[in-house]
Motif scaffolding. Sequence first.
Motif, PDB file in Angstrom:
ATOM      1  N   ARG A  21       0.846  -1.211   0.000  1.00 22.78           N
ATOM      2  CA  ARG A  21       0.000   0.000   0.000  1.00 22.78           C
ATOM      3  C   ARG A  21       0.875   1.253   0.000  1.00 22.78           C
ATOM      4  NH1 ARG A  21      -4.126  -2.549   3.879  1.00 22.78           N
ATOM      5  NH2 ARG A  21      -5.662  -3.316   2.380  1.00 22.78           N
ATOM      6  N   ALA A  22       1.930   1.234   0.816  1.00 21.28           N
ATOM      7  CA  ALA A  22       2.814   2.399   0.906  1.00 21.28           C
ATOM      8  C   ALA A  22       3.590   2.604  -0.402  1.00 21.28           C
ATOM      9  CB  ALA A  22       3.769   2.240   2.084  1.00 21.28           C
ATOM     10  N   ALA A  23       4.003   1.501  -1.037  1.00 14.82           N
ATOM     11  CA  ALA A  23       4.735   1.611  -2.313  1.00 14.82           C
ATOM     12  C   ALA A  23       3.819   2.165  -3.406  1.00 14.82           C
ATOM     13  CB  ALA A  23       5.294   0.248  -2.718  1.00 14.82           C
ATOM     14  N   ARG A  24       2.548   1.801  -3.311  1.00 10.59           N
ATOM     15  CA  ARG A  24       1.571   2.340  -4.265  1.00 10.59           C
ATOM     16  C   ARG A  24       1.377   3.835  -4.041  1.00 10.59           C
ATOM     17  NH1 ARG A  24      -4.901   0.749  -4.824  1.00 10.59           N
ATOM     18  NH2 ARG A  24      -5.120   1.640  -6.918  1.00 10.59           N
ATOM     19  N   GLU A  25       1.127   4.190  -2.772  1.00 14.54           N
ATOM     20  CA  GLU A  25       0.888   5.591  -2.418  1.00 14.54           C
ATOM     21  C   GLU A  25       2.113   6.451  -2.767  1.00 14.54           C
ATOM     22  OE1 GLU A  25      -1.853   6.822  -1.548  1.00 14.54           O
ATOM     23  OE2 GLU A  25      -1.299   8.819  -0.809  1.00 14.54           O
ATOM     24  N   ALA A  26       3.306   5.899  -2.571  1.00 16.59           N
ATOM     25  CA  ALA A  26       4.534   6.658  -2.845  1.00 16.59           C
ATOM     26  C   ALA A  26       4.600   7.067  -4.317  1.00 16.59           C
ATOM     27  CB  ALA A  26       5.761   5.822  -2.466  1.00 16.59           C
ATOM     28  N   MET A  27       4.297   6.147  -5.232  1.00 18.94           N
ATOM     29  CA  MET A  27       4.394   6.512  -6.649  1.00 18.94           C
ATOM     30  C   MET A  27       3.229   7.400  -7.064  1.00 18.94           C
ATOM     31  SD  MET A  27       6.425   6.582  -9.107  1.00 18.94           S
ATOM     32  CE  MET A  27       7.495   5.497 -10.046  1.00 18.94           C
ATOM     33  N   ASP A  53      11.008   1.217   4.228  1.00 21.41           N
ATOM     34  CA  ASP A  53      12.299   0.640   4.631  1.00 21.41           C
ATOM     35  C   ASP A  53      12.207  -0.006   6.011  1.00 21.41           C
ATOM     36  OD1 ASP A  53      13.309   1.484   2.252  1.00 21.41           O
ATOM     37  OD2 ASP A  53      14.450   3.183   3.059  1.00 21.41           O
ATOM     38  N   VAL A  54      11.503   0.663   6.930  1.00 22.19           N
ATOM     39  CA  VAL A  54      11.331   0.096   8.269  1.00 22.19           C
ATOM     40  C   VAL A  54      10.534  -1.212   8.195  1.00 22.19           C
ATOM     41  CG1 VAL A  54      10.216   0.443  10.522  1.00 22.19           C
ATOM     42  CG2 VAL A  54      11.509   2.320   9.465  1.00 22.19           C
ATOM     43  N   LEU A  55       9.458  -1.193   7.420  1.00 24.44           N
ATOM     44  CA  LEU A  55       8.633  -2.397   7.294  1.00 24.44           C
ATOM     45  C   LEU A  55       9.431  -3.545   6.674  1.00 24.44           C
ATOM     46  CD1 LEU A  55       5.337  -0.693   6.070  1.00 24.44           C
ATOM     47  CD2 LEU A  55       5.663  -1.868   8.259  1.00 24.44           C
ATOM     48  N   HIS A  89      11.485  -6.283  -3.493  1.00 21.49           N
ATOM     49  CA  HIS A  89      10.949  -5.570  -4.662  1.00 21.49           C
ATOM     50  C   HIS A  89      10.110  -4.365  -4.239  1.00 21.49           C
ATOM     51  CE1 HIS A  89      12.521  -8.351  -7.552  1.00 21.49           C
ATOM     52  NE2 HIS A  89      11.899  -9.377  -7.010  1.00 21.49           N
ATOM     53  N   LEU A  90       9.309  -4.534  -3.188  1.00 20.66           N
ATOM     54  CA  LEU A  90       8.488  -3.409  -2.712  1.00 20.66           C
ATOM     55  C   LEU A  90       9.374  -2.274  -2.203  1.00 20.66           C
ATOM     56  CD1 LEU A  90       5.686  -5.404  -0.830  1.00 20.66           C
ATOM     57  CD2 LEU A  90       5.454  -4.229  -3.033  1.00 20.66           C
ATOM     58  N   GLU A  91      10.456  -2.647  -1.544  1.00 21.81           N
ATOM     59  CA  GLU A  91      11.391  -1.628  -1.057  1.00 21.81           C
ATOM     60  C   GLU A  91      11.975  -0.848  -2.241  1.00 21.81           C
ATOM     61  OE1 GLU A  91      14.578  -3.237   1.328  1.00 21.81           O
ATOM     62  OE2 GLU A  91      15.519  -1.270   1.490  1.00 21.81           O
TER      63      GLU A  91
END
Lengths: 209, 209
Positions: A21-27, A53-55, A89-91
Motif C-alpha cells: 500500500r505504501a509503495a503504491r501511495e509513494a508513486m 524501509d522500516v517495514l 521488490h516493494l522496497e
Amino acid sequence: MQDGFHGELAPVGSTLVTMARAAREAMRQAGAALLASDPTLAQQVTVRDAEIDVLSRVVEDRVYDLVGRPKADSQDVRRLMTALRVAAHLERMGDLAVHVARATLRRHPAPAVAPELAEYFGAMTTVADGLAGKIVAALTADDVVLAGQLDQDDDAMDELHRRLFSAMLSPDWPLGVEAAIDGALLGRFYERYADQAVNVGHHLVSLWK
Amino acid sequence: MQDGFHGELAPVGSTLVTMARAAREAMRQAGAALLASDPTLAQQVTVRDAEIDVLSRVVEDRVYDLVGRPKADSQDVRRLMTALRVAAHLERMGDLAVHVARATLRRHPAPAVAPELAEYFGAMTTVADGLAGKIVAALTADDVVLAGQLDQDDDAMDELHRRLFSAMLSPDWPLGVEAAIDGALLGRFYERYADQAVNVGHHLVSLWK
C-alpha cells in the motif's frame, strides 16, 4: 485464501500488504508532485519510503526468526523466502518513487516534466498505480489471477515508454538536451517500478501454483 | 576465513564466487564492447548473463534445501539469507552489463558512445571492474576489510557520473538529444552496477561483523 501467509506466517503477510500500500501511495504522490511541480507532496514521498524501509526490516527479522524454527516445514520455507523477495521488490519500488520525487525537488520551481511530456507521465502514473493496486489486492486476497495479470499491464508501460522516447527523439522536439535527459531518466524510473511490480507477481504466482 | 560459508554451506559460497567472477567479466566485456563498438563481444555478455541466471537458481535451490534442515542453526540461517541477497545483487549486475551491451548492439555499426564521452565510460568501466574484483576477493577470502572499501570506490563512480552529466549539459555539448539520452542511460546502468556491488559489500560486512 489459496496458499498464502497464514498461521504463524500471517503477520509477515499483513506487513507485506502494508508495504505494498505504501509503495503504491509513494508513486501516486510522486507522479502527482511531478505533474503539479509540488515540492511539499514530493517531500512526503521520502517519508513514505522511510516507512517502507522500516517495514522491510520487520519482514526480514520475522522471516529470519520463523525460518529457523523446528516447526517450519518446506512449504513454510518457500513462503518465507518468497516474502523476503517480495519485500525487496516493494522496497525498491519505494526507492524509485523517491527518484521521481527528487526530480520535482531538483527542478522546482520549474517543472521537472516539460508540458510536451506531461501526458506520458500522467499515463505512466496511472499504469503504475494500477500495477501496485493489483499487488495489494493479490496479497490481500491471495489472488493468483490478479497476480498473473501484471505482465499485460506492464506491456502498457513499455508502450508508453516507447512513445515517450519517440517524442523526445523526433526532429520536432522543441526542447533541449536537459529536458530530454530528465525525461529519459524519469521514464526509466517508471519502467523499473513496473518491472518490480511484475517481479512481485511472478513470485506470488510461483508460490501459489 | 572469518565467518563465511563453510561446512555444508561451502558449495553456496563457491557458487557465489563463480557468479561474482561472471558478473565482473560481463561488465568488463560490456565496457570493452561499448568503447570498441564490437557486437561480437557485446553478444558474449548475454551468454555470461545467462550463466549468472542459472547459478542464481542453483544458489536459491541450495539455500531452500539447507535452511529447512533441522541442523541449520541461527547463524546458518543468517548466512543463507545473506547468500540469497548477494545472489540477487550479482544477478542484477549481470542484467546491467546486458543493458550496456544492448546499447552497443542497438547502435552498431555507429558507436553507442560519442567520442566526447569515451573517456568517462572508459573510467567507469575501470571503476566497475575494481568494485567487482573486490567482491570476488572478499567472497574468496572472507575479507571484511575489502568488502568495507566498496563505498569509497563507489564515490569514484558517482564523481564520474557527475562529470558525465556536466559534459552533456554544457552549452558546448556538440551532439544532439539522442547521444545525450544514450549517455544518460548508460551512465545510470554503470551507477546502478556500482550500487549493487556496494550492497553486496554491506551484506558481507553485516554478516561478518
